[in-house]
Design an enzyme around this catalytic site. Sequence first.
Site, mmCIF file in Angstrom:
data_model
loop_
_atom_site.group_PDB
_atom_site.id
_atom_site.type_symbol
_atom_site.label_atom_id
_atom_site.label_comp_id
_atom_site.label_asym_id
_atom_site.label_seq_id
_atom_site.Cartn_x
_atom_site.Cartn_y
_atom_site.Cartn_z
ATOM 1 C CE LYS A 96 -30.243 21.485 75.953
ATOM 2 N NZ LYS A 96 -30.313 21.505 74.465
ATOM 3 N NE ARG A 155 -36.292 15.196 73.427
ATOM 4 C CZ ARG A 155 -35.029 14.834 73.279
ATOM 5 N NH1 ARG A 155 -34.153 15.019 74.238
ATOM 6 N NH2 ARG A 155 -34.636 14.262 72.151
ATOM 7 C CG LEU A 211 -26.951 17.759 61.801
ATOM 8 C CD1 LEU A 211 -26.020 18.387 60.778
ATOM 9 C CD2 LEU A 211 -27.099 16.264 61.561
ATOM 10 N N GLY A 212 -26.677 17.065 66.611
ATOM 11 C CA GLY A 212 -26.098 17.315 67.911
ATOM 12 C C GLY A 212 -25.394 16.059 68.356
ATOM 13 C CG ASN A 213 -23.849 13.410 72.202
ATOM 14 O OD1 ASN A 213 -22.707 13.198 71.798
ATOM 15 N ND2 ASN A 213 -24.429 12.627 73.093
ATOM 16 N N GLY A 214 -26.839 13.601 69.546
ATOM 17 C CA GLY A 214 -27.713 12.720 68.794
ATOM 18 C C GLY A 214 -28.026 13.421 67.484
ATOM 19 N NE ARG A 219 -27.146 8.277 70.586
ATOM 20 C CZ ARG A 219 -28.230 9.036 70.676
ATOM 21 N NH1 ARG A 219 -29.400 8.572 70.252
ATOM 22 N NH2 ARG A 219 -28.160 10.254 71.171
ATOM 23 C CG ASP A 233 -16.717 19.288 72.523
ATOM 24 O OD1 ASP A 233 -16.822 19.937 71.464
ATOM 25 O OD2 ASP A 233 -16.877 19.792 73.646
ATOM 26 C CB ILE A 235 -23.259 19.512 65.198
ATOM 27 C CG1 ILE A 235 -22.585 18.834 66.393
ATOM 28 C CG2 ILE A 235 -22.359 19.413 63.964
ATOM 29 C CD1 ILE A 235 -22.396 17.332 66.232
ATOM 30 N N GLY A 236 -25.399 21.486 64.004
ATOM 31 C CA GLY A 236 -26.020 22.107 62.832
ATOM 32 C C GLY A 236 -25.953 23.613 62.859
#
Length: 403
Positions: free
Chosen positions: A17, A92, A212-215, A244, A286, A335-336
């Site tokens: 990104k 980052r 909350l995402g892929n991590g 994970r 996903d 996700i969040g």
Amino acid sequence: MFQKSILVLNCGSSSIKFSIIEHHSSRKLLYGSIESIGLQNSSVTWKIYNLCEKRKIFKNIITHEIGFKFLFHSILSQEQEISNTIIGIGHRIVHGGDKITSSVLLNEVNIKYVKDAICFAPLHNPLNLLGVMFAKQFFSHLSDYNVGVFDTVFHQTLQKEKYLYAIPYQFYSKNKIRRYGAHGISHQFVRDQSSKILNIPICNLNMISCHLGNGASITAIRNGVSVDTSMGLTPLEGLVMGTRSGDIDPAIIFFMYHNLNLKISDIENILIKKSGLLGLNGETSDFQKITDSYATNKQSKLSIDIFCHRLAKYISGYSSLMNGKLDALAFTGGIGENSSLMRKITIDKLSLLGFFIDYVKNDTIYKKKQYFIHTKESIPILVIFAQEEESIAKETFSVIHNI
């Protein structure tokens, strides 16, 4: 006429990104992302001045190196008017180990500290450093103005009883094995935004932040600082994630090694890349695809139910750290922000704590452009739309301004 700006690079395991953010106005002059790196249908999309979107789909599977080359040589080099405003580059970086306790210039000493922490974030730190290398090469005149903004820094406020593991103390004193946490940039942004929305000074704010995402991670914030967080020595511990495992009985590793004759490298690969939602449903990590088949596929339902169970359990536990005053629960990340189903299932488990979801607000939050998804009787529940790049840009400017 443009003001001074900061280039922000956020390199993930399968994405890059990027954004150029004007310092005084926080306006994005250029921004975009390179997605699905290492997978089929890799693509890059970007916007200039928030106008029409440009997009390129790569014919072949690309690497992060190819992605960075396209960014610098095919996008930034073509936008000289914008590129000439850049006075610093913010990166980052996931893990700073025990040496880095604030955002820092990425000189030789600090780059060595980032390399030393690769063992704690093997999927992320090397890619973060790759971005630093390309940025220093392309913007050679800004080589001394690259700044690392670390996901671990926000959690430096944890006390020993929160970050030590119950293993022989020498492993901490000699080898620095401890909880470091992650997603600190995101949790700090959620704290700052929640403070503004709720009109509560940061120093008085008690809340629980769920990235909350892929991590995925969750952080308890008391009086404005992190007092506990779910990720540990590495980003593997804690919640169920895309690939994970999150928390498991450590003896599972012994069982796999001794009884199933798996190599340590194979076990590591399983827990990091083949577990979580992907391991549970067997097809995809996903969350949207799993959600689409939640009502018809028992493995999809099981995957999301386990995800929400673990999340609710952590929220419950962290509620006990608030000294009797909990101001808010917040969701952020892919996700969040996007999964109303996840929020509903999770919040419905927490009524004993005083959380009650407004189902209409929960389902229409994007259309209404609101933050709150709770009923009048509930402790505030917020959805915060992630803008980590702004936080990185501000930190970067602050560091280079003090040179």
